[in-house]
Design a protein around this motif. Structure first.
Motif, PDB file in Angstrom:
ATOM      1  N   ARG A 190     -45.557-115.598   6.791  1.00 22.60           N
ATOM      2  CA  ARG A 190     -46.889-115.348   7.373  1.00 22.60           C
ATOM      3  C   ARG A 190     -47.986-115.790   6.424  1.00 22.60           C
ATOM      4  O   ARG A 190     -48.950-116.423   6.830  1.00 22.60           O
ATOM      5  CB  ARG A 190     -47.046-113.853   7.687  1.00 22.60           C
ATOM      6  N   GLN A 191     -47.838-115.494   5.145  1.00 16.86           N
ATOM      7  CA  GLN A 191     -48.879-115.825   4.163  1.00 16.86           C
ATOM      8  C   GLN A 191     -48.739-117.247   3.627  1.00 16.86           C
ATOM      9  O   GLN A 191     -49.726-117.913   3.379  1.00 16.86           O
ATOM     10  CB  GLN A 191     -48.830-114.843   2.979  1.00 16.86           C
ATOM     11  N   GLU A 230     -51.734-105.146   2.707  1.00 14.08           N
ATOM     12  CA  GLU A 230     -50.639-105.676   3.523  1.00 14.08           C
ATOM     13  C   GLU A 230     -50.364-107.144   3.203  1.00 14.08           C
ATOM     14  O   GLU A 230     -49.215-107.549   3.031  1.00 14.08           O
ATOM     15  CB  GLU A 230     -50.992-105.524   5.003  1.00 14.08           C
ATOM     16  N   ASN A 231     -51.428-107.941   3.102  1.00 12.69           N
ATOM     17  CA  ASN A 231     -51.258-109.371   2.818  1.00 12.69           C
ATOM     18  C   ASN A 231     -50.671-109.612   1.437  1.00 12.69           C
ATOM     19  O   ASN A 231     -49.851-110.509   1.243  1.00 12.69           O
ATOM     20  CB  ASN A 231     -52.596-110.101   2.951  1.00 12.69           C
ATOM     21  N   ARG A 234     -46.904-108.735   1.373  1.00 15.56           N
ATOM     22  CA  ARG A 234     -46.152-109.779   2.062  1.00 15.56           C
ATOM     23  C   ARG A 234     -46.132-111.062   1.246  1.00 15.56           C
ATOM     24  O   ARG A 234     -45.121-111.766   1.190  1.00 15.56           O
ATOM     25  CB  ARG A 234     -46.769-110.035   3.442  1.00 15.56           C
ATOM     26  N   THR A 237     -43.546-110.867  -1.535  1.00 21.55           N
ATOM     27  CA  THR A 237     -42.220-110.980  -0.927  1.00 21.55           C
ATOM     28  C   THR A 237     -41.902-112.436  -0.602  1.00 21.55           C
ATOM     29  O   THR A 237     -40.787-112.921  -0.851  1.00 21.55           O
ATOM     30  CB  THR A 237     -42.150-110.134   0.361  1.00 21.55           C
ATOM     31  N   GLU A 238     -42.884-113.155  -0.059  1.00 23.75           N
ATOM     32  CA  GLU A 238     -42.665-114.550   0.316  1.00 23.75           C
ATOM     33  C   GLU A 238     -42.543-115.448  -0.910  1.00 23.75           C
ATOM     34  O   GLU A 238     -41.736-116.387  -0.918  1.00 23.75           O
ATOM     35  CB  GLU A 238     -43.795-115.010   1.236  1.00 23.75           C
TER      36      GLU A 238
END
Length: 383
Positions: A190-191, A230-231, A234, A237-238
């Motif tokens: 997502r990011q 939240e961003n 994430r 994690t990415e």
């Protein structure tokens, strides 16, 4: 859109994925209409916008030559990555140019970029510099963040590792076939879906940058890169997932040219896979990555994946003096378990104090729940 891929003479497929950018999408579309290069098809896919986007897209049908403009309204949302992948599947041009629905282009962008790319030996994609357009408080990107000098394949790869993303996505012009060879954007991201693709792209072939600001990149409160808890969670994690495969499949000579100076030991151009694995592990631990905590998580993943590889373990011991006991220490410091470290304070007194607090909290909750049941019984006849 009458012609098919084999016979169509379209040189560039411009793809524009949109979602709730009704305030900006007209500026994006007008910048396409005003391009001095005109041999293109323009493909737009709206991902179920709830604003005025659909009405705006419909009114542009008569503004483009017949067969050059196509817009799709998705009945079921695909997500930002799924939407752009949908458009790539529809593209028929030799090249694909990406434009976000809240950004816009300089009128000479396609013409200058195509001329530049076709002069570059072996380059399969071209980026440009960008000017950042932002709403006051959301100006978190430097105006020069995307204005990086042109460099070699190895230098770009090293910079992605050390500095994070510096390619401006809506400036991309890429040979369409490249997507078929290295894969499309990964919808699990997502990011960082563009950053993840750039790593795969640079392991495959050289790219080039046209050092002119030909894209106007907009920063708003709704950008994917907007700072929020939240961003950021994430994003880390990415990064860990990207770093886990950053060096996989990288040719030994490219690894040598990009990372020789960051490794204590020499990297020969024909190094064996196990040697490259060990040096990759060292790089992941060396605090040279843009997101260091994610790199260490990736290093731990590599340890477990290669736990049966005796040659890998031997190289770590002989060349970097990293023993199995050092590896145990690493998993205690930086592994996923570190996320739960707050539950295990360093000293026993603090640990038992925390346990007592948690027990008291649990007991209070149980008493309150019992009291609520009793009160409900009094009022509603429950026993």
């Amino acid at each position: 859109m009458e012609c098919v891929s084999e016979t169509c003479s379209v040189m560039i497929s411009i793809i524009l994925p949109s979602y709730n950018h009704g305030d900006f999408i007209e500026e994006a579309i007008e910048s396409v209409l005003q391009q001095t290069y005109q041999n293109y098809e323009f493909l737009v896919s709206d991902d179920g916008s709830s604003d005025q986007t659909v009405e705006i897209l419909a009114k542009y049908v008569s503004r483009f030559p017949v067969g050059t403009y196509q817009y799709t309204i998705q009945k079921k949302r695909l997500g930002p990555v799924g939407n752009i992948n949908f458009l790539i599947h529809q593209a028929r041009g030799r090249y694909v140019a990406v434009l976000n629905s809240d950004d816009y282009w300089h009128r000479d962008k396609l013409r200058l970029q195509l001329e530049h790319l076709e002069k570059q030996k072996n380059a399969v994609a071209c980026f440009t510099w960008a000017s950042v357009v932002s709403e006051k408080m959301y100006n978190m990107i430097s105006t020069t963040a995307f204005n990086v000098k042109n460099a070699s394949q190895a230098e770009f790869l090293k910079k992605l590792w050390a500095d994070g993303n510096f390619f401006c996505h809506p400036s991309l012009l890429i040979l369409r076939d490249v997507y078929h060879k290295i894969g499309y954007y990964n919808s699990a991201f997502r990011q960082l879906p563009d950053y993840e693709l750039w790593v795969r792209l640079l392991k495959y072939a050289p790219v080039t940058i046209l050092e002119q600001p030909l894209v106007y990149y907009r920063r708003t409160a709704n950008n994917t890169s907007t700072i929020s808890r939240e961003n950021r969670i994430r994003e880390i994690t990415e990064y860990a997932e990207i770093y886990s495969s950053f060096f996989k499949g990288m040719p030994a000579d490219l690894f040598h040219d990009a990372f020789q100076k960051k490794i204590r030991k020499d990297v020969v151009r024909d190094a064996t896979p196990d040697v490259l694995l060990a040096k990759s592990f060292y790089l992941l631990l060396s605090e040279s990555a843009y997101c260091e905590i994610a790199a260490k998580e990736a290093a731990i993943r590599l340890l477990f994946q290669e736990s049966y590889n005796l040659e890998f373990e031997k190289i770590l011991q002989d060349e970097y003096n990293i023993s199995i006991f050092d590896q145990y220490q690493l998993t205690a410091q930086y592994g996923t378990g570190a996320l739960f470290a707050e539950y295990f304070p360093a000293n026993k007194k603090a640990f038992w104090a925390k346990c007592k607090i948690r027990f008291a909290d649990t007991l209070c909750l149980k008493l309150l729940r019992m009291l609520r049941i009793q009160v409900s019984g009094l009022f509603f006849g429950r026993r």
